[in-house]
Design a protein around this motif. Structure first.
Motif, PDB file in Angstrom:
ATOM      1  N   CYS A  21      37.909  71.762  32.759  1.00 61.15           N
ATOM      2  CA  CYS A  21      36.554  71.617  32.215  1.00 61.15           C
ATOM      3  C   CYS A  21      36.630  71.608  30.689  1.00 61.15           C
ATOM      4  N   GLU A  23      34.503  72.489  28.630  1.00 58.62           N
ATOM      5  CA  GLU A  23      33.776  73.609  28.043  1.00 58.62           C
ATOM      6  C   GLU A  23      34.508  74.939  28.213  1.00 58.62           C
ATOM      7  N   VAL A  28      38.586  71.837  37.701  1.00 59.46           N
ATOM      8  CA  VAL A  28      37.534  71.202  38.492  1.00 59.46           C
ATOM      9  C   VAL A  28      38.189  70.123  39.346  1.00 59.46           C
ATOM     10  N   LYS A  38      30.257  68.924  38.447  1.00 56.79           N
ATOM     11  CA  LYS A  38      29.826  70.106  37.709  1.00 56.79           C
ATOM     12  C   LYS A  38      30.888  71.191  37.849  1.00 56.79           C
ATOM     13  N   CYS A  39      31.209  71.820  36.728  1.00 56.16           N
ATOM     14  CA  CYS A  39      32.188  72.904  36.746  1.00 56.16           C
ATOM     15  C   CYS A  39      31.611  74.086  37.527  1.00 56.16           C
ATOM     16  N   HIS A  44      28.942  73.237  33.511  1.00 58.20           N
ATOM     17  CA  HIS A  44      28.965  72.025  32.687  1.00 58.20           C
ATOM     18  C   HIS A  44      29.288  70.811  33.541  1.00 58.20           C
ATOM     19  N   ARG A  45      28.487  69.766  33.439  1.00 56.17           N
ATOM     20  CA  ARG A  45      28.706  68.523  34.177  1.00 56.17           C
ATOM     21  C   ARG A  45      29.387  67.524  33.251  1.00 56.17           C
TER      22      ARG A  45
END
Length: 241
Positions: A21, A23, A28, A38-39, A44-45
């Motif tokens: 991810c 972020e 993922v 999405k994580c 977070h997508r």
């Protein structure tokens, strides 16, 4: 019938993989045809960084094939179109390597100038690859590659290529308009036209300099008199002087 690239029957090892991810760096899991996920840790997508969007840039069934395209991809879609246009230009000119080379150099200069000026890269680069596309028909019909004949015949050929590749109507119209008068600027011009115009001048001056030893003084005079953007002038001096 599914596109073979999206049909799991044709998948090979590695079609399911993990991506960190951006972020939180958590892993993922992605299937190779996932557009985005999405994580599970931070929520977070993000877009699948390994998804090949090449065919989606020109295929009219892309959305049905791989699902709703993420916003991040839609922003890139027109930019990806230029690569398909470059291929079609080369196919159209066939073995005419001089014209293929000229269009490719114009695109290279247009990309640099456009980046500095803030123009639309999709419009500028499609116009750069297609600006002389009317030459073939002009020579067939009139036995001449004179600018006015190029401009007269070019838009129809450019339109056919762009529409076959699924380009959006506003882009098609603007590119065809540029192709139809690329040697003759109007009193008021768009930034995209100005970028293409200056890039074409650089490539043409480059050829003239090699063929007849155009002097630096003459080049400087043309750059000052004819060019339409400051970035175009800077690129011309860097390339030619």
């Amino acid at each position: 019938m599914k596109c073979p690239g999206q049909d799991t029957l044709y998948w090979k090892p590695g079609a399911i993989y993990e991506v960190p991810c951006p972020e939180c760096c958590a892993s993922v899991e992605f299937f190779k045809d996932d557009t985005a996920r999405k994580c599970p840790k931070c929520g977070h997508r993000f877009v699948n960084p390994n998804l090949d969007f090449g065919c989606a840039a020109y295929c009219q069934y892309a959305e049905q094939c791989i699902g709703t395209l993420p916003e991040e991809f839609l922003l890139q879609k027109e930019d990806l179109l230029k690569d398909r246009v470059a291929i079609e230009m080369k196919r159209y000119f066939r073995g005419d390597f001089k014209r293929i080379g000229h269009a490719t150099r114009v695109a290279r200069y247009a990309e640099r100038i456009g980046r500095a000026e803030g123009s639309n890269p999709a419009v500028v680069l499609c116009a750069a690859y297609l600006h002389d596309i009317g030459i073939v028909e002009a020579e067939k019909k009139y036995g001449s590659s004179e600018a006015r004949y190029q401009e007269q015949e070019g838009p129809a050929v450019a339109r056919d290529i762009l529409e076959r590749l699924g380009a959006k109507p506003p882009l098609v119209e603007e590119v065809c308009d540029i192709v139809g008068h690329h040697h003759h600027p109007r009193e008021t011009e768009t930034l995209n036209f100005k970028v293409l115009y200056d890039a074409d001048w650089i490539a043409n001056l480059e050829d003239r300099k090699k063929e007849n030893g155009l002097t630096s003084e003459k080049v400087e005079s043309i750059v000052n008199e004819k060019f339409l953007t400051e970035s175009g002038r800077a690129e011309a001096r860097k390339t030619l002087l």
